[in-house]
Design an enzyme around this catalytic site. Structure first.
Site, PDB file in Angstrom:
ATOM      1  N   ARG A 280       4.419   0.998  -8.007  1.00 56.38           N
ATOM      2  CA  ARG A 280       5.250   2.022  -7.341  1.00 56.38           C
ATOM      3  C   ARG A 280       6.119   1.357  -6.269  1.00 56.38           C
ATOM      4  O   ARG A 280       6.143   1.731  -5.094  1.00 56.38           O
ATOM      5  CB  ARG A 280       4.361   3.102  -6.726  1.00 56.38           C
TER       6      ARG A 280
ATOM      7  N   CYS B  55       5.713  -5.399  -0.600  1.00 56.96           N
ATOM      8  CA  CYS B  55       5.815  -4.015  -1.074  1.00 56.96           C
ATOM      9  C   CYS B  55       5.942  -3.035   0.106  1.00 56.96           C
ATOM     10  O   CYS B  55       6.985  -3.028   0.751  1.00 56.96           O
ATOM     11  CB  CYS B  55       4.662  -3.712  -2.005  1.00 56.96           C
TER      12      CYS B  55
ATOM     13  N   GLU C 282      -0.381 -11.224  -3.843  1.00 57.20           N
ATOM     14  CA  GLU C 282      -1.815 -11.421  -3.562  1.00 57.20           C
ATOM     15  C   GLU C 282      -2.688 -11.017  -4.739  1.00 57.20           C
ATOM     16  O   GLU C 282      -3.884 -11.283  -4.734  1.00 57.20           O
ATOM     17  CB  GLU C 282      -2.206 -10.659  -2.281  1.00 57.20           C
TER      18      GLU C 282
ATOM     19  N   ARG D  56      12.537   3.386  -1.314  1.00 54.74           N
ATOM     20  CA  ARG D  56      11.122   3.542  -1.690  1.00 54.74           C
ATOM     21  C   ARG D  56      11.006   4.132  -3.089  1.00 54.74           C
ATOM     22  O   ARG D  56      11.810   4.952  -3.497  1.00 54.74           O
ATOM     23  CB  ARG D  56      10.423   4.482  -0.712  1.00 54.74           C
TER      24      ARG D  56
ATOM     25  N   HIS E 284       3.505  -7.682  -5.547  1.00 55.30           N
ATOM     26  CA  HIS E 284       2.212  -7.992  -4.907  1.00 55.30           C
ATOM     27  C   HIS E 284       1.732  -9.410  -5.257  1.00 55.30           C
ATOM     28  O   HIS E 284       0.903  -9.563  -6.166  1.00 55.30           O
ATOM     29  CB  HIS E 284       1.153  -6.997  -5.392  1.00 55.30           C
TER      30      HIS E 284
ATOM     31  N   GLY F 220       0.867  -1.176   0.000  1.00 48.02           N
ATOM     32  CA  GLY F 220       0.000   0.000   0.000  1.00 48.02           C
ATOM     33  C   GLY F 220       0.900   1.220   0.000  1.00 48.02           C
ATOM     34  O   GLY F 220       1.692   1.401  -0.919  1.00 48.02           O
ATOM     35  N   GLU F 221       0.850   1.954   1.063  1.00 46.90           N
ATOM     36  CA  GLU F 221       1.653   3.174   1.167  1.00 46.90           C
ATOM     37  C   GLU F 221       2.199   3.236   2.591  1.00 46.90           C
ATOM     38  O   GLU F 221       1.449   3.434   3.555  1.00 46.90           O
ATOM     39  CB  GLU F 221       0.753   4.370   0.823  1.00 46.90           C
ATOM     40  N   SER F 222       3.510   3.055   2.698  1.00 50.85           N
ATOM     41  CA  SER F 222       4.082   2.869   4.039  1.00 50.85           C
ATOM     42  C   SER F 222       3.947   4.115   4.918  1.00 50.85           C
ATOM     43  O   SER F 222       3.770   4.002   6.132  1.00 50.85           O
ATOM     44  CB  SER F 222       5.537   2.412   3.949  1.00 50.85           C
TER      45      SER F 222
HETATM   46  N1  GLN Z   1       5.353   3.268  -2.777  1.00 47.56           N
HETATM   47  C1  GLN Z   1       4.844   2.627  -1.601  1.00 47.56           C
HETATM   48  C2  GLN Z   1       5.585   3.084  -0.354  1.00 47.56           C
HETATM   49  O1  GLN Z   1       6.522   3.774  -0.422  1.00 47.56           O
HETATM   50  C3  GLN Z   1       4.888   1.116  -1.714  1.00 47.56           C
HETATM   51  C4  GLN Z   1       4.075   0.672  -2.888  1.00 47.56           C
HETATM   52  C5  GLN Z   1       3.272  -0.576  -2.678  1.00 47.56           C
HETATM   53  O2  GLN Z   1       3.149  -1.113  -1.580  1.00 47.56           O
HETATM   54  N2  GLN Z   1       2.657  -1.020  -3.745  1.00 47.56           N
HETATM   55  O3  GLN Z   1       5.196   2.737   0.719  1.00 47.56           O
END
Ligand code: GLN
Length: 226
Positions: free
Chosen positions: A172, A88, A209, A111, A207, A54-56
């Protein structure tokens, strides 16, 4: 019964729930997925843990009110042999948990190092990991959850059936700094390391999943069932 804790902070959570149920069916084991939203839900009865992508940064912020991340990290400190799968953003959290904490996997990670969102891509990967076979006559069909959220129907692309290349979905994605990898490199994209295993902790920059190839989820369940 294997009890898997899933960090519900943000990101691709429901797809992991489906993948875990699919993998359990393939292995013939039963699984309970425990959706973790608060630190006080993390207990010693969990056999394994999944940190989704997701997005850390969003995950770290989402953790602030209910202290989920510190509880997950202290669970990992207390149970170093119980398996953890970080995908990710989850891999980023394992490699750089933040604060004074030592990394949970021996590698550093950058990242967004493949570029911006539109530079996201899919590619075939080679996997070097012993995983028990999964054979089911009826493939697991993804269910909608109570919010009517259904996992993305991503099927294997040519050449990515089990035992062969793995269909890697990179969104990403972060990159491991190759020279810093001091643990087992288990997944490669050409010569680049995109998956590592450090003891019982696995970190993947893609990913899994989002595909129907449940190898990594089977590994988690099998390892938890040891
Ligand atoms: N760009 C996201 C981050 O920096 C990681 C991307 C992802 O989990 N698909 O957290």
């Amino acid at each position: 019964m294997v009890r898997v804790g899933l960090a519900m902070l943000q990101g691709a959570r429901h797809e992991h729930i489906e993948a875990l149920h699919g993998a359990a069916l393939e292995l013939g084991v039963s699984v309970e997925v425990v959706e973790l939203r608060r630190g006080d839900q993390v207990d010693g009865n969990l056999d394994a843990l999944v940190l989704p992508g997701g997005e850390s940064t969003a995950m770290r912020k989402a953790s602030e009110s209910e202290a989920l991340l510190p509880a997950l990290f202290s669970w990992m400190d207390q149970h170093p042999n119980r398996p953890v799968l970080g995908t990710c953003a989850g891999a980023i959290l394992l490699a750089s948990p933040g604060g004074e904490k030592e990394p949970y996997i021996a590698t550093s990670v950058s990242r967004n190092a493949w570029g911006r969102q539109r530079q996201s891509f899919e590619a075939l990967l080679s996997v070097d990991l012993e995983v028990p076979d999964g054979s089911v006559s009826e493939p697991h069909v993804a269910q909608a959850d109570r919010f009517n959220h259904r996992p993305l129907p991503v099927s294997p692309i040519d050449g990515s059936s089990e035992g062969e290349a793995f269909h890697g979905v990179f969104i990403r994605a972060p990159r491991f700094e190759s020279s810093s990898v001091q643990c087992e490199a288990i997944v490669h994209l050409d010569t680049e390391v995109v998956g590592v295993l450090d003891g019982a902790r696995m970190a993947l920059t893609f990913h899994p999943e989002l595909t129907t190839d449940r190898r990594f989820h089977r590994w988690l369940l099998a390892r938890a069932d040891d």
